[in-house]
Design a protein around this motif. Sequence first.
Motif, short mmCIF file in Angstrom:
data_model
loop_
_atom_site.label_atom_id
_atom_site.label_comp_id
_atom_site.label_asym_id
_atom_site.label_seq_id
_atom_site.Cartn_x
_atom_site.Cartn_y
_atom_site.Cartn_z
N PRO A 13 0.81 -1.23 0.00
CA PRO A 13 0.00 0.00 0.00
C PRO A 13 0.85 1.28 0.00
CG PRO A 13 -0.92 -1.57 1.54
CD PRO A 13 0.41 -2.12 1.10
N LYS A 14 2.00 1.25 0.65
CA LYS A 14 2.89 2.42 0.64
C LYS A 14 3.42 2.68 -0.77
CE LYS A 14 4.43 1.90 5.39
NZ LYS A 14 5.54 1.56 6.26
N TRP A 15 3.81 1.63 -1.45
CA TRP A 15 4.32 1.78 -2.81
C TRP A 15 3.20 2.24 -3.74
CZ3 TRP A 15 3.68 -1.26 -7.42
CH2 TRP A 15 4.59 -0.95 -8.43
N SER A 16 2.03 1.68 -3.57
CA SER A 16 0.89 2.06 -4.39
C SER A 16 0.53 3.53 -4.18
CB SER A 16 -0.30 1.16 -4.04
OG SER A 16 -1.40 1.45 -4.86
N ALA A 17 0.58 3.99 -2.95
CA ALA A 17 0.31 5.40 -2.66
C ALA A 17 1.36 6.29 -3.32
CB ALA A 17 0.27 5.64 -1.15
N HIS A 18 2.60 5.82 -3.33
CA HIS A 18 3.69 6.56 -4.00
C HIS A 18 3.36 6.72 -5.48
CE1 HIS A 18 7.73 7.54 -5.43
NE2 HIS A 18 7.64 6.50 -6.24
N ILE A 19 2.88 5.67 -6.11
CA ILE A 19 2.52 5.71 -7.53
C ILE A 19 1.33 6.65 -7.73
CG2 ILE A 19 1.73 4.33 -9.51
CD1 ILE A 19 4.66 3.78 -8.47
N ASP A 20 0.34 6.56 -6.85
CA ASP A 20 -0.84 7.42 -6.96
C ASP A 20 -0.49 8.91 -6.86
OD1 ASP A 20 -2.43 5.20 -7.22
OD2 ASP A 20 -3.14 5.22 -5.14
N ARG A 21 0.58 9.22 -6.13
CA ARG A 21 1.02 10.62 -6.00
C ARG A 21 1.90 11.05 -7.17
NH1 ARG A 21 2.05 8.64 -0.84
NH2 ARG A 21 4.28 8.66 -1.26
N GLY A 22 2.02 10.20 -8.18
CA GLY A 22 2.80 10.55 -9.35
C GLY A 22 4.23 10.05 -9.32
N GLY A 23 4.53 9.16 -8.38
CA GLY A 23 5.89 8.61 -8.28
C GLY A 23 6.21 7.67 -9.43
N ASP A 24 7.48 7.42 -9.58
CA ASP A 24 7.99 6.55 -10.64
C ASP A 24 7.64 5.09 -10.35
OD1 ASP A 24 9.38 5.27 -12.66
OD2 ASP A 24 11.36 5.87 -11.96
N ILE A 25 6.95 4.46 -11.25
CA ILE A 25 6.53 3.07 -11.07
C ILE A 25 7.72 2.11 -11.02
CG2 ILE A 25 6.24 2.48 -13.50
CD1 ILE A 25 3.55 1.19 -12.65
N GLN A 26 8.84 2.51 -11.60
CA GLN A 26 10.03 1.66 -11.61
C GLN A 26 10.82 1.75 -10.31
OE1 GLN A 26 10.67 -0.51 -14.06
NE2 GLN A 26 8.79 0.17 -15.04
N MET A 27 10.44 2.65 -9.42
CA MET A 27 11.16 2.79 -8.15
C MET A 27 10.69 1.70 -7.19
SD MET A 27 11.37 6.00 -5.60
CE MET A 27 11.30 5.54 -3.89
N THR A 28 11.44 0.63 -7.15
CA THR A 28 11.06 -0.52 -6.32
C THR A 28 11.74 -0.50 -4.96
OG1 THR A 28 12.81 -1.85 -7.32
CG2 THR A 28 10.61 -1.97 -8.32
#
Length: 77
Positions: free
Chosen positions: A50-65
Motif C-alpha cells: 500500500p505504501k508503494w501504491s500510494a507513492h505511484i498514486d502521487r505521481g511517483g515513478d513506477i520503476q522505483m522498487t
Amino acid sequence: MTTVWKGSITINWCSTKKFKSGDGSLREDLVLRSTDLTDVGNEFFGEVFPKWSAHIDRGGDIQMTTILLNGLNKLQM
C-alpha cells in the motif's frame, strides 16, 4: 507494475504460488489470494505494497522498487 511485484514476491518466497507458465513468461490468469501467501507475504501486502501504491498514486515513478525491497527486507529480519 504487475511484473515488478510478481517478480519480487516470487523471488523472496512470499508466495506459495508459481507466477510463471511453462515457457517462463508470467501467467496472465494469476489470481493471488491471502491463503497463497506466506506470513511474510501477507504482511508485505498489508503494509508495504500500500505504501508503494500510494507513492505511484502521487505521481511517483513506477520503476522505483526501493520501497518494496526495503519493506520486504525489514519484514524478513
